[in-house]
Design a protein around this motif. Structure first.
Motif, PDB file in Angstrom:
ATOM      1  N   PRO A 240      23.013 -35.012   8.920  1.00 35.43           N
ATOM      2  CA  PRO A 240      22.469 -36.135   9.689  1.00 35.43           C
ATOM      3  C   PRO A 240      23.389 -36.600  10.811  1.00 35.43           C
ATOM      4  N   ALA A 241      24.706 -36.591  10.566  1.00 32.51           N
ATOM      5  CA  ALA A 241      25.630 -37.259  11.481  1.00 32.51           C
ATOM      6  C   ALA A 241      25.800 -36.560  12.824  1.00 32.51           C
ATOM      7  N   ILE A 242      25.439 -35.278  12.944  1.00 36.82           N
ATOM      8  CA  ILE A 242      25.663 -34.617  14.232  1.00 36.82           C
ATOM      9  C   ILE A 242      24.683 -35.114  15.298  1.00 36.82           C
ATOM     10  N   ARG A 243      23.544 -35.669  14.889  1.00 34.77           N
ATOM     11  CA  ARG A 243      22.578 -36.287  15.800  1.00 34.77           C
ATOM     12  C   ARG A 243      22.273 -35.406  17.016  1.00 34.77           C
ATOM     13  N   ILE A 244      21.841 -34.210  16.742  1.00 33.94           N
ATOM     14  CA  ILE A 244      21.445 -33.317  17.832  1.00 33.94           C
ATOM     15  C   ILE A 244      20.020 -32.836  17.596  1.00 33.94           C
ATOM     16  N   GLY A 245      19.148 -33.159  18.547  1.00 33.83           N
ATOM     17  CA  GLY A 245      17.782 -32.682  18.505  1.00 33.83           C
ATOM     18  C   GLY A 245      17.449 -31.955  19.787  1.00 33.83           C
ATOM     19  N   TYR A 246      16.263 -31.381  19.863  1.00 36.77           N
ATOM     20  CA  TYR A 246      15.868 -30.622  21.047  1.00 36.77           C
ATOM     21  C   TYR A 246      14.372 -30.782  21.274  1.00 36.77           C
ATOM     22  N   MET A 247      13.986 -30.713  22.523  1.00 37.63           N
ATOM     23  CA  MET A 247      12.574 -30.794  22.914  1.00 37.63           C
ATOM     24  C   MET A 247      12.283 -29.660  23.893  1.00 37.63           C
ATOM     25  N   VAL A 248      11.217 -28.924  23.629  1.00 37.28           N
ATOM     26  CA  VAL A 248      10.781 -27.841  24.510  1.00 37.28           C
ATOM     27  C   VAL A 248       9.563 -28.329  25.282  1.00 37.28           C
ATOM     28  N   LEU A 249       9.707 -28.417  26.601  1.00 33.42           N
ATOM     29  CA  LEU A 249       8.630 -28.917  27.456  1.00 33.42           C
ATOM     30  C   LEU A 249       7.832 -27.760  28.053  1.00 33.42           C
ATOM     31  N   PRO A 250       6.496 -27.864  28.079  1.00 33.20           N
ATOM     32  CA  PRO A 250       5.716 -26.896  28.866  1.00 33.20           C
ATOM     33  C   PRO A 250       6.057 -27.054  30.345  1.00 33.20           C
ATOM     34  N   LEU A 251       5.818 -26.025  31.124  1.00 35.53           N
ATOM     35  CA  LEU A 251       6.257 -26.017  32.518  1.00 35.53           C
ATOM     36  C   LEU A 251       5.672 -27.161  33.336  1.00 35.53           C
ATOM     37  N   SER A 252       4.429 -27.552  33.044  1.00 37.80           N
ATOM     38  CA  SER A 252       3.815 -28.638  33.813  1.00 37.80           C
ATOM     39  C   SER A 252       4.581 -29.948  33.611  1.00 37.80           C
ATOM     40  N   LEU A 253       5.052 -30.208  32.396  1.00 40.31           N
ATOM     41  CA  LEU A 253       5.820 -31.421  32.128  1.00 40.31           C
ATOM     42  C   LEU A 253       7.274 -31.259  32.532  1.00 40.31           C
ATOM     43  N   LEU A 254       7.773 -30.031  32.546  1.00 38.50           N
ATOM     44  CA  LEU A 254       9.149 -29.803  33.005  1.00 38.50           C
ATOM     45  C   LEU A 254       9.294 -30.222  34.463  1.00 38.50           C
ATOM     46  N   ARG A 255       8.272 -29.935  35.264  1.00 35.31           N
ATOM     47  CA  ARG A 255       8.325 -30.330  36.672  1.00 35.31           C
ATOM     48  C   ARG A 255       8.368 -31.852  36.813  1.00 35.31           C
ATOM     49  N   ILE A 256       7.617 -32.545  35.968  1.00 30.05           N
ATOM     50  CA  ILE A 256       7.631 -34.012  36.010  1.00 30.05           C
ATOM     51  C   ILE A 256       8.995 -34.538  35.571  1.00 30.05           C
ATOM     52  N   TYR A 257       9.560 -33.912  34.524  1.00 30.04           N
ATOM     53  CA  TYR A 257      10.901 -34.311  34.071  1.00 30.04           C
ATOM     54  C   TYR A 257      11.910 -34.170  35.206  1.00 30.04           C
ATOM     55  N   GLU A 258      11.879 -33.043  35.900  1.00 27.21           N
ATOM     56  CA  GLU A 258      12.863 -32.802  36.954  1.00 27.21           C
ATOM     57  C   GLU A 258      12.678 -33.763  38.127  1.00 27.21           C
ATOM     58  N   GLU A 259      11.440 -34.214  38.354  1.00 24.72           N
ATOM     59  CA  GLU A 259      11.186 -35.166  39.438  1.00 24.72           C
ATOM     60  C   GLU A 259      11.570 -36.595  39.068  1.00 24.72           C
ATOM     61  N   LYS A 260      11.309 -36.989  37.814  1.00 26.02           N
ATOM     62  CA  LYS A 260      11.430 -38.393  37.438  1.00 26.02           C
ATOM     63  C   LYS A 260      12.579 -38.723  36.488  1.00 26.02           C
ATOM     64  N   CYS A 261      13.085 -37.736  35.749  1.00 28.03           N
ATOM     65  CA  CYS A 261      14.011 -38.061  34.651  1.00 28.03           C
ATOM     66  C   CYS A 261      15.325 -37.288  34.675  1.00 28.03           C
ATOM     67  N   SER A 262      15.505 -36.402  35.629  1.00 27.68           N
ATOM     68  CA  SER A 262      16.695 -35.550  35.592  1.00 27.68           C
ATOM     69  C   SER A 262      17.988 -36.304  35.862  1.00 27.68           C
ATOM     70  N   PHE A 263      17.887 -37.578  36.266  1.00 24.79           N
ATOM     71  CA  PHE A 263      19.102 -38.359  36.487  1.00 24.79           C
ATOM     72  C   PHE A 263      19.640 -38.964  35.185  1.00 24.79           C
ATOM     73  N   TYR A 264      18.844 -38.910  34.081  1.00 24.58           N
ATOM     74  CA  TYR A 264      19.334 -39.403  32.800  1.00 24.58           C
ATOM     75  C   TYR A 264      20.395 -38.448  32.262  1.00 24.58           C
ATOM     76  N   SER A 265      21.550 -38.983  31.889  1.00 27.04           N
ATOM     77  CA  SER A 265      22.611 -38.142  31.338  1.00 27.04           C
ATOM     78  C   SER A 265      22.272 -37.743  29.906  1.00 27.04           C
ATOM     79  N   THR A 266      22.760 -36.595  29.487  1.00 27.19           N
ATOM     80  CA  THR A 266      22.562 -36.181  28.110  1.00 27.19           C
ATOM     81  C   THR A 266      23.254 -37.158  27.165  1.00 27.19           C
ATOM     82  N   THR A 267      22.668 -37.353  26.006  1.00 23.17           N
ATOM     83  CA  THR A 267      23.200 -38.329  25.043  1.00 23.17           C
ATOM     84  C   THR A 267      24.052 -37.689  23.962  1.00 23.17           C
TER      85      THR A 267
END
Length: 487
Positions: free
Chosen positions: A334-361
């Motif tokens: 539990p303590a390592i707190r590492i998860g992952y999300m796989v985005l389809p390409l259509s949502l990946l483009r939205i992520y790169e436009e709107k959310c890519s400035f969020y730093s990794t946690t």
């Protein structure tokens, strides 16, 4: 019933049972074995193919798990209805790009609380707590983890102390992409993967991608923590009653939802494995309208005790409609707190436009440690060891259930780290949990995981028993106490 002519290759690189399983699966998908058609018995097919009966049984078990066939008592095995196979194998899946990204340098959760009220109450008053929200940490390879950490810090350079890619280090995403493809059939490139500190962060990030005015359908019973997170977004939430195959496709259509949150490989808390026919129905629903998506939470998929793991829903997606989410919280710690999300390409483009400035946690040091742990084979060895440990614990739990068969129906034992017991004598879950508490044993009612009205098949007469963190002797002693008040 007709003969199955299957060409087996003893030295072909695949086990014989896998070859039988794949042949029958492909025959069904291509319409060469039709709905309702009877398959040969395991004894007959074993004799016909000149293999052991257990080999055929393994193949049939996997087909049963995935919903391609069904077993009818005293009649045999029959092909399930799999309506319009959605052309699962013809079209190339979006996302087959090169496994590299420009400008990314490489060198990479708490176990999410799978309950609500159940997770907040204290266990101090109980001698034995059959919690479904825990794991066994006694077999964790501390020495290996410590050695990897030491080596990374000794060899570290200034690059690892920089902020890195917002998605997470490329080398870890590449490793995760390979792992997901080989173990779960997930088709993606590393650039589609986003690393985050557990499901909470990933779901909050997903809200920025999908937008604020979303209507989301959720299985009922469900993962209460995800429900609370979606509720905090002010999403309109439609709880959809489940049947024995998972989320009702009719209920989903009636809800007019935009997104459906599902756990098809091992639904929490019911333990249902969604068959291929229902998966196709959900994929068809998502493909019928632009902006529809399925969020696949691949909870507990690593721990399956009958057959090999069922492929992910994302593995069957050809239109880029599945958002795949997972963590290492139950499979590692539990303590390592590492998860992952796989985005389809259509949502990946939205992520790169709107959310890519969020730093990794997630710390880059922790990312690097996890990458070494997986890439060097330690993760696979740890999983194999834990599967053996958990299987032994489950066997002890089911042995303790013997003597109560006339009073309870057991389910969910094929996978995961908990089972469900449904009372046959009309006792409510409150009566069962109260009786258990009187002898110092804590069990959990299924209604604690329901939202809205409880469907008839999930009425309040079912309790959940987890076993991961208990020792074998504790499991035996706890079940003896339960027999004394439940039998």
């Amino acid at each position: 019933m007709k003969d199955l002519t299957i060409t087996l290759h003893p030295h072909g690189g695949k086990h014989l049972y896998e070859q039988i399983y794949l042949h029958i699966k492909n025959e069904i998908r291509q319409g060469k074995l039709l709905q309702g058609e009877r398959l040969p018995s395991t004894r007959y097919l074993a004799e016909f193919l000149q293999v052991s009966r257990s080999t055929v049984e393994l193949a049939y078990d996997q087909l049963l798990s995935e919903g391609y066939i069904e077993a009818m008592p005293y009649r045999g095995y029959f092909v399930c209805p799999v309506e319009e196979l959605y052309d699962l194998g013809e079209e190339e899946r979006p996302g087959g790009e090169k496994n590299a990204e420009e400008g990314e340098t490489g060198a990479w959760a708490s176990m999410e609380e799978r309950g609500d009220k159940a997770g907040r109450r204290s266990s101090a008053a109980f001698a034995y707590d059959f919690s479904p929200n825990t794991i066994d940490m006694t077999a964790f390879p501390y020495a290996t983890w410590k050695k990897i950490t030491k080596n990374i810090l000794v060899d570290v350079n200034s690059e690892i102390f920089t902020s890195g890619s917002p998605k997470g280090d490329y080398i870890l995403r590449e490793t995760i992409a390979r792992y997901l493809h080989t173990s779960r059939g997930v088709n993606c490139s590393p650039k589609q993967i986003i690393i985050g500190a557990g499901n909470d962060y990933l779901l909050m990030l997903l809200e920025k991608i999908l937008g604020r005015h979303v209507k989301i359908a959720m299985e009922n019973p469900t993962y209460r923590r995800a429900y609370r997170i979606f509720d905090s977004f002010a999403y309109r939430i439609s709880p959809i009653a489940m049947d024995s195959s998972g989320m009702s496709s009719q209920g989903l259509r009636a809800s007019e939802a935009d997104v459906a949150y599902v756990m098809p490989s091992h639904q929490y808390p019911t333990g249902i494995v969604m068959p291929i026919g229902r998966r196709i129905e959900l994929l068809k629903w998502a493909g019928e309208k632009e902006g529809r998506y399925l969020i696949e939470d691949d909870y507990d998929s690593e721990f399956r005790f009958r057959g090999k793991p069922v492929p992910s829903l994302q593995a069957s997606d050809r239109l880029g409609k599945v958002i795949y989410i997972g963590t290492f919280s139950k499979s590692i710690a539990p303590a390592i707190r590492i998860g992952y999300m796989v985005l389809p390409l259509s949502l990946l483009r939205i992520y790169e436009e709107k959310c890519s400035f969020y730093s990794t946690t997630v710390s880059r040091i922790d990312q690097r440690i996890l990458n070494e742990f997986i890439a060097n084979g330690h993760f696979e060895r740890h999983l194999n060891r834990m599967r053996k440990i958990y299987r032994e614990k489950q066997d002890n739990l089911l042995d303790g259930w013997k003597g109560m068969e006339r009073n309870f129906t057991v389910s969910g034992e094929d996978a995961g780290l908990h089972i469900l017991l449904q009372d046959k004598r009309g006792r409510s879950e409150k009566e069962l949990t109260d009786a258990a508490a009187k002898v110092g044993v804590r069990v959990y009612g299924l209604s604690e995981f329901c939202v809205g009205e409880i469907a008839p098949q999930w009425k309040a007469d079912t309790v959940i028993l987890g076993y991961a963190s208990l020792k074998n002797e504790q499991i035996k002693e706890g079940m003896e106490r339960l027999r004394s008040v439940w039998a």
